[in-house]
Write a protein that holds these residues in place. Sequence first.
Motif, PDB file in Angstrom:
ATOM      1  N   GLU A 142     -20.640   2.280  -8.625  1.00  0.00           N
ATOM      2  CA  GLU A 142     -19.171   1.709  -8.753  1.00  0.00           C
ATOM      3  C   GLU A 142     -19.136   0.397  -9.113  1.00  0.00           C
ATOM      4  O   GLU A 142     -19.447  -0.383  -8.386  1.00  0.00           O
ATOM      5  CB  GLU A 142     -18.625   2.282  -7.758  1.00  0.00           C
ATOM      6  N   LEU A 179     -19.062   5.236 -11.482  1.00  0.00           N
ATOM      7  CA  LEU A 179     -17.779   5.891 -10.991  1.00  0.00           C
ATOM      8  C   LEU A 179     -16.654   4.646 -11.337  1.00  0.00           C
ATOM      9  O   LEU A 179     -17.002   3.573 -11.165  1.00  0.00           O
ATOM     10  CB  LEU A 179     -17.928   5.984  -9.340  1.00  0.00           C
ATOM     11  N   ARG A 223      -4.471  -1.799  -0.708  1.00  0.00           N
ATOM     12  CA  ARG A 223      -4.385  -1.129  -1.876  1.00  0.00           C
ATOM     13  C   ARG A 223      -3.117  -0.398  -1.974  1.00  0.00           C
ATOM     14  O   ARG A 223      -2.513   0.038  -1.023  1.00  0.00           O
ATOM     15  CB  ARG A 223      -5.292  -0.090  -2.076  1.00  0.00           C
ATOM     16  N   GLU A 252      -8.178   7.270  -3.434  1.00  0.00           N
ATOM     17  CA  GLU A 252      -8.791   6.211  -2.656  1.00  0.00           C
ATOM     18  C   GLU A 252      -7.838   5.041  -2.356  1.00  0.00           C
ATOM     19  O   GLU A 252      -7.753   4.402  -3.409  1.00  0.00           O
ATOM     20  CB  GLU A 252     -10.120   5.924  -3.044  1.00  0.00           C
TER      21      GLU A 252
HETATM   22 ZN    ZN Z   1     -13.689   3.656  -5.452  1.00  0.00          ZN
END
Ligand code: ZN
Length: 279
Positions: A142, A179, A223, A252
């Motif tokens: 990622e 990812l 986030r 997420e």
């Molecule tokens: Zn992530």
Amino acid sequence: MRNLADHLNMCSVNTATLGFQAPIAEVIEAVARHGFGGIAPWRREIEGQDVSGIAKKIRDAGLKVTGFCRSTYIPGATRDAFLASIDDNKRAISTAAKLGSDVFVLVVGSLKDIAAARRMVVEGLGLLLDHAASEGVKLALEPLHPVYAADRSCITTTAQALDICDQLEPSGMKQLGVLLDVYHIWWDPDVQRQIKRAGQGSRILGFHVNDWLLETKDPLNDRGMMGDGVIDLQGLRRAVEQAGYRGFVEVEIFSQADWWKRSMNETLETVRARMVSVT
Ligand code: ZN
């Protein structure tokens, strides 16, 4: 592009979104009850517990494990620390297999000497590939937003992650892919081209959604919910799907001051609505 209203079974919940406020058994039940088809647990919820029993609970709830989060940072200040991290990651890969996850998520870490960190990451990934293959688990690299380059990840762009995949698997995808998390890739002027490249190499192993709040207070734990920020979510999902990705869309959200303070039910209901309306 898939209509997610008809594909909630292809939407997954990364358990971090729910703030780790309940035991994994309750989280599994809640995610299934809200109609999602997948779940991605974290090691802190699984390690030291009855992994096979948790795997069975997930299966019995009709859920697929879409990822297992996440690696111990690979670079180490000493050779021993580096090798210890490799051993630790091998154990986590075995746990991922036992949990029924096809994918182990790699957040690779960094060092003050970022060039050395990058060399260690490439070497470390090379040392993990055979073990991952024997466990039947793919390694999903990622890339993180560059704001984390000092500590969480010396891999900061999709291009860099794909270059490493190509370097370690020059004859094509076997064990290693990427990812793609919208939080980390949305700003990249090269993102469309790199998504296409990732798709051509069959290297897209996962797709994470959330949002980047315009006035974010903390790049780690603030986030946004999909639709509350600036990311072109549909543009990115369209690109990923046009590149051939047919896997899960996984939410997420790390949100200490907001979503983690709400009930699991409220968060899951909102995720479901936003998956359909804006993602
Ligand atoms: Zn992530």
